[in-house]
Motif scaffolding. Structure first.
Motif, PDB file in Angstrom:
ATOM      1  N   VAL A   3       0.946  -1.188  -0.001  1.00 26.08           N
ATOM      2  CA  VAL A   3       0.054  -0.022  -0.023  1.00 26.08           C
ATOM      3  C   VAL A   3       0.949   1.365  -0.055  1.00 26.08           C
ATOM      4  CG1 VAL A   3      -1.978  -1.277   1.322  1.00 26.08           C
ATOM      5  CG2 VAL A   3      -0.279  -0.165   2.419  1.00 26.08           C
ATOM      6  N   GLU A   4       0.110   2.546  -0.571  1.00 24.59           N
ATOM      7  CA  GLU A   4       1.034   3.587  -0.414  1.00 24.59           C
ATOM      8  C   GLU A   4       0.891   4.017   1.084  1.00 24.59           C
ATOM      9  OE1 GLU A   4       2.307   7.184  -2.456  1.00 24.59           O
ATOM     10  OE2 GLU A   4       2.146   5.073  -3.259  1.00 24.59           O
ATOM     11  N   VAL A   5       1.993   4.306   1.621  1.00 20.86           N
ATOM     12  CA  VAL A   5       1.847   4.763   3.109  1.00 20.86           C
ATOM     13  C   VAL A   5       1.285   6.036   3.385  1.00 20.86           C
ATOM     14  CG1 VAL A   5       3.569   5.034   4.994  1.00 20.86           C
ATOM     15  CG2 VAL A   5       4.130   3.510   3.442  1.00 20.86           C
ATOM     16  N   PHE A   6       0.274   5.925   4.161  1.00 19.45           N
ATOM     17  CA  PHE A   6      -0.463   7.178   4.559  1.00 19.45           C
ATOM     18  C   PHE A   6       0.587   7.806   5.763  1.00 19.45           C
ATOM     19  CE2 PHE A   6      -5.174   8.369   5.584  1.00 19.45           C
ATOM     20  CZ  PHE A   6      -4.859   9.859   5.548  1.00 19.45           C
ATOM     21  N   GLU A   7       1.487   8.884   5.149  1.00 18.24           N
ATOM     22  CA  GLU A   7       2.356   9.092   5.739  1.00 18.24           C
ATOM     23  C   GLU A   7       1.934   9.843   7.129  1.00 18.24           C
ATOM     24  OE1 GLU A   7       5.413   8.596   5.506  1.00 18.24           O
ATOM     25  OE2 GLU A   7       5.841   8.159   3.421  1.00 18.24           O
ATOM     26  N   MET A   8       0.847  10.797   7.145  1.00 17.39           N
ATOM     27  CA  MET A   8       0.477  11.625   7.995  1.00 17.39           C
ATOM     28  C   MET A   8      -0.186  10.597   9.339  1.00 17.39           C
ATOM     29  SD  MET A   8      -2.422  14.608   8.373  1.00 17.39           S
ATOM     30  CE  MET A   8      -3.941  13.463   8.360  1.00 17.39           C
ATOM     31  N   TYR A 109      -7.025  15.703   3.025  1.00 15.01           N
ATOM     32  CA  TYR A 109      -6.703  14.386   3.691  1.00 15.01           C
ATOM     33  C   TYR A 109      -6.453  13.568   2.984  1.00 15.01           C
ATOM     34  CZ  TYR A 109      -7.629  10.753   7.198  1.00 15.01           C
ATOM     35  OH  TYR A 109      -7.376   9.751   8.122  1.00 15.01           O
ATOM     36  N   MET A 110      -5.255  13.027   2.852  1.00 12.35           N
ATOM     37  CA  MET A 110      -4.788  12.116   1.641  1.00 12.35           C
ATOM     38  C   MET A 110      -5.013  10.700   1.675  1.00 12.35           C
ATOM     39  SD  MET A 110      -3.188  14.666   0.082  1.00 12.35           S
ATOM     40  CE  MET A 110      -2.061  14.083  -1.230  1.00 12.35           C
ATOM     41  N   GLN A 111      -6.208  10.128   2.379  1.00 11.15           N
ATOM     42  CA  GLN A 111      -6.451   8.611   2.311  1.00 11.15           C
ATOM     43  C   GLN A 111      -6.923   8.381   1.007  1.00 11.15           C
ATOM     44  OE1 GLN A 111      -9.944   8.084   4.758  1.00 11.15           O
ATOM     45  NE2 GLN A 111      -9.750   5.753   4.888  1.00 11.15           N
ATOM     46  N   THR A 112      -7.959   9.153   0.351  1.00  8.43           N
ATOM     47  CA  THR A 112      -8.438   8.784  -0.811  1.00  8.43           C
ATOM     48  C   THR A 112      -7.236   8.895  -1.969  1.00  8.43           C
ATOM     49  OG1 THR A 112     -10.764   9.603  -0.522  1.00  8.43           O
ATOM     50  CG2 THR A 112      -9.937   9.077  -2.751  1.00  8.43           C
ATOM     51  N   TRP A 113      -6.175   9.699  -1.748  1.00 12.92           N
ATOM     52  CA  TRP A 113      -5.109  10.044  -2.796  1.00 12.92           C
ATOM     53  C   TRP A 113      -4.256   8.685  -2.534  1.00 12.92           C
ATOM     54  CZ3 TRP A 113      -3.064  13.700  -5.924  1.00 12.92           C
ATOM     55  CH2 TRP A 113      -1.855  13.606  -6.501  1.00 12.92           C
ATOM     56  N   ALA A 116      -6.068   5.557  -4.078  1.00  9.37           N
ATOM     57  CA  ALA A 116      -6.003   5.512  -5.593  1.00  9.37           C
ATOM     58  C   ALA A 116      -4.670   5.086  -6.254  1.00  9.37           C
ATOM     59  CB  ALA A 116      -6.185   6.970  -5.980  1.00  9.37           C
ATOM     60  N   LYS A 117      -3.532   5.634  -5.439  1.00  4.90           N
ATOM     61  CA  LYS A 117      -2.289   5.201  -5.868  1.00  4.90           C
ATOM     62  C   LYS A 117      -1.962   3.975  -5.596  1.00  4.90           C
ATOM     63  CE  LYS A 117      -0.204   9.283  -6.955  1.00  4.90           C
ATOM     64  NZ  LYS A 117       0.246   9.563  -8.441  1.00  4.90           N
ATOM     65  N   THR A 118      -2.567   3.136  -4.725  1.00  2.00           N
ATOM     66  CA  THR A 118      -2.340   1.825  -4.218  1.00  2.00           C
ATOM     67  C   THR A 118      -3.000   0.893  -5.442  1.00  2.00           C
ATOM     68  OG1 THR A 118      -2.063   2.180  -1.785  1.00  2.00           O
ATOM     69  CG2 THR A 118      -2.889  -0.036  -2.679  1.00  2.00           C
ATOM     70  N   TRP A 119      -4.335   1.297  -5.733  1.00  2.00           N
ATOM     71  CA  TRP A 119      -5.036   0.838  -6.640  1.00  2.00           C
ATOM     72  C   TRP A 119      -4.932   0.853  -8.184  1.00  2.00           C
ATOM     73  CZ3 TRP A 119      -9.865   2.126  -3.456  1.00  2.00           C
ATOM     74  CH2 TRP A 119     -10.023   1.481  -2.192  1.00  2.00           C
ATOM     75  N   GLY A 120      -3.773   1.666  -8.348  1.00  2.00           N
ATOM     76  CA  GLY A 120      -3.550   1.781  -9.839  1.00  2.00           C
ATOM     77  C   GLY A 120      -4.527   2.802 -10.848  1.00  2.00           C
ATOM     78  N   LEU A 121      -4.993   3.709 -10.030  1.00  2.00           N
ATOM     79  CA  LEU A 121      -6.031   4.629 -10.531  1.00  2.00           C
ATOM     80  C   LEU A 121      -5.123   5.982 -11.435  1.00  2.00           C
ATOM     81  CD1 LEU A 121      -7.846   3.376  -8.724  1.00  2.00           C
ATOM     82  CD2 LEU A 121      -8.854   5.473  -8.552  1.00  2.00           C
ATOM     83  N   ASP A 337       4.917  18.425   3.604  1.00  2.00           N
ATOM     84  CA  ASP A 337       5.437  17.313   2.768  1.00  2.00           C
ATOM     85  C   ASP A 337       4.424  16.208   2.744  1.00  2.00           C
ATOM     86  OD1 ASP A 337       7.905  18.307   1.979  1.00  2.00           O
ATOM     87  OD2 ASP A 337       9.018  17.131   3.454  1.00  2.00           O
ATOM     88  N   GLN A 338       3.663  16.082   3.842  1.00  2.00           N
ATOM     89  CA  GLN A 338       2.658  15.229   3.900  1.00  2.00           C
ATOM     90  C   GLN A 338       1.225  15.360   3.245  1.00  2.00           C
ATOM     91  OE1 GLN A 338       2.252  13.945   8.070  1.00  2.00           O
ATOM     92  NE2 GLN A 338       4.366  12.930   8.083  1.00  2.00           N
TER      93      GLN A 338
END
Length: 377
Positions: A3-8, A109-113, A116-121, A337-338
């Motif tokens: 998964v794309e790490v949810f940095e925050m 809030y970068m959750q959906t971002w 989306a990156k994790t799922w290849g959108l 940055d987050q």
């Protein structure tokens, strides 16, 4: 699956209980249970609650009270989740397939971002512009949204900027969703946390393909209840519910009961008035602190949310600055940055005033050391 790490969230989950001053939170200081329960009879009734499974989609009473806070919403339009983050997750999970095009407001809030990156959108950023008071340029959304766009995801009021979407931008957003046939996903968890403005109008009811997410964590000061919800058509919610079955199945019985109490109309008014009072008292404190540093800080005053998104002029990366504050001064802030924006930090403005003063003084200590270092370099 990686998964794309949810940095925050990873940073907050790791460090928020390990510091003296926790300024990474974007909600107001939480209510205590004895502030929510009123009188001996109410306490006795709550203590008599059964510890069984509640309704999977929230009790009818809770759903009815949530529905009553919206225009043209009935109980069948409400689905209760474990926090608004679960609502965001299952809305996205039920909707997206690899390769879909999605337009996402940033910063956000970068959750959906991350999902989306994790799922290849194919992710297209809709950028908020500081020079426009953290609004997007209506021309940008016209160029970004196409007939291929599956969804447009926004956060209004916005995290981290505290901006409320202006009428021109609302119209451009709704027009783009209608013209393209895209879904409109609106994270409205800061609705009700307006500092001076009237309550923000929900985006519900302007486009048939809309899902709203919200919850009790931010504007209501009750993140520990882990109560969120989705607002959508019954047909859209039917698409979401099977995904919920693979996660938490139901909200907590006790949280459902307490949320129903919190959303009793008169009690809800008092809770939101408390939130507004905290924001009105604390923001001037942070503004005066920034002004005392002269040209080091600039910001657009937040209209909503217990946040202040601050641009700084120091020659230091935002993650490095946040790490030094945590390690050397035991203060946790969110680095820009987050949100994909170096040169900014987000400070929470929801704690008690004495706590705010103490944390800001600790930040001053590091700022003075950094300025001294620049002078001798």
């Amino acid at each position: 699956m990686k998964v794309e790490v949810f940095e925050m969230e990873r940073m907050q989950c790791t460090w928020e209980r390990e510091v003296d001053y926790e300024f990474s939170e974007s909600g107001v200081h939480p209510l205590h249970l004895n502030e929510l329960l009123e009188g001996d009879d109410e306490v006795k009734e709550f203590l008599a609650s059964p510890l069984g499974y509640p309704h999977a989609d929230g009790t009818p009473k809770l759903r009815s009270r949530i529905a009553a806070t919206y225009r043209n919403v009935i109980t069948e339009n409400v689905f209760v989740t474990n926090g608004s983050s679960e609502a965001n997750f299952i809305a996205a999970w039920s909707m997206f397939e690899k390769g879909d095009e999605v337009v996402i407001m940033v910063p956000n809030y970068m959750q959906t971002w991350g999902l989306a990156k994790t799922w290849g959108l194919n992710v297209k950023p809709l950028k908020l512009r500081e020079e426009l008071g953290w609004q997007f340029d209506p021309e940008d959304i016209k160029s970004l949204v196409t007939k291929k766009t599956k969804a447009i995801q926004v956060c209004n009021p916005n995290n981290p900027t505290g901006a409320i979407m202006a009428p021109e931008q609302r119209k451009a957003l709704i027009d783009a969703a209608r013209d393209s046939g895209a879904w409109l996903l609106s994270d409205e968890v800061y609705l009700g946390a307006e500092r001076e403005a009237p309550m923000t109008e929900s985006l519900w009811g302007y486009h048939d393909k809309t899902l709203i997410t919200n919850g009790l964590s931010k504007a209501y000061g009750m993140p520990g209840l882990r109560i969120g919800w989705l607002i959508g058509s019954p047909e859209a919610l039917d698409e979401v519910k099977p995904h919920h079955d693979y996660l938490t199945l139901t909200p907590s019985m006790l949280s459902d009961r307490l949320a129903s109490l919190a959303l009793e109309p008169e009690r809800r008014k008092r809770i939101l008035a408390r939130t507004r009072s905290i924001l009105q008292k604390n923001y001037p404190l942070v503004r005066e602190w920034m002004e005392a540093h002269g040209s080091m800080f600039t910001h657009v005053p937040p209209a909503a949310g217990a946040v202040c998104y601050i641009k700084y002029s120091l020659d230091i990366n935002s993650t490095v600055l946040a790490d030094r504050l945590r390690k050397e001064k035991s203060v946790l802030v969110i680095p820009g940055d987050q949100f994909g924006m170096d040169g900014y930090i987000r400070i929470g403005t929801g704690p008690p005033k004495d706590y705010m003063h103490g944390g800001l003084n600790r930040i001053d200590e590091l700022l003075n050391e950094l300025k001294a270092g620049e002078r001798t370099a």
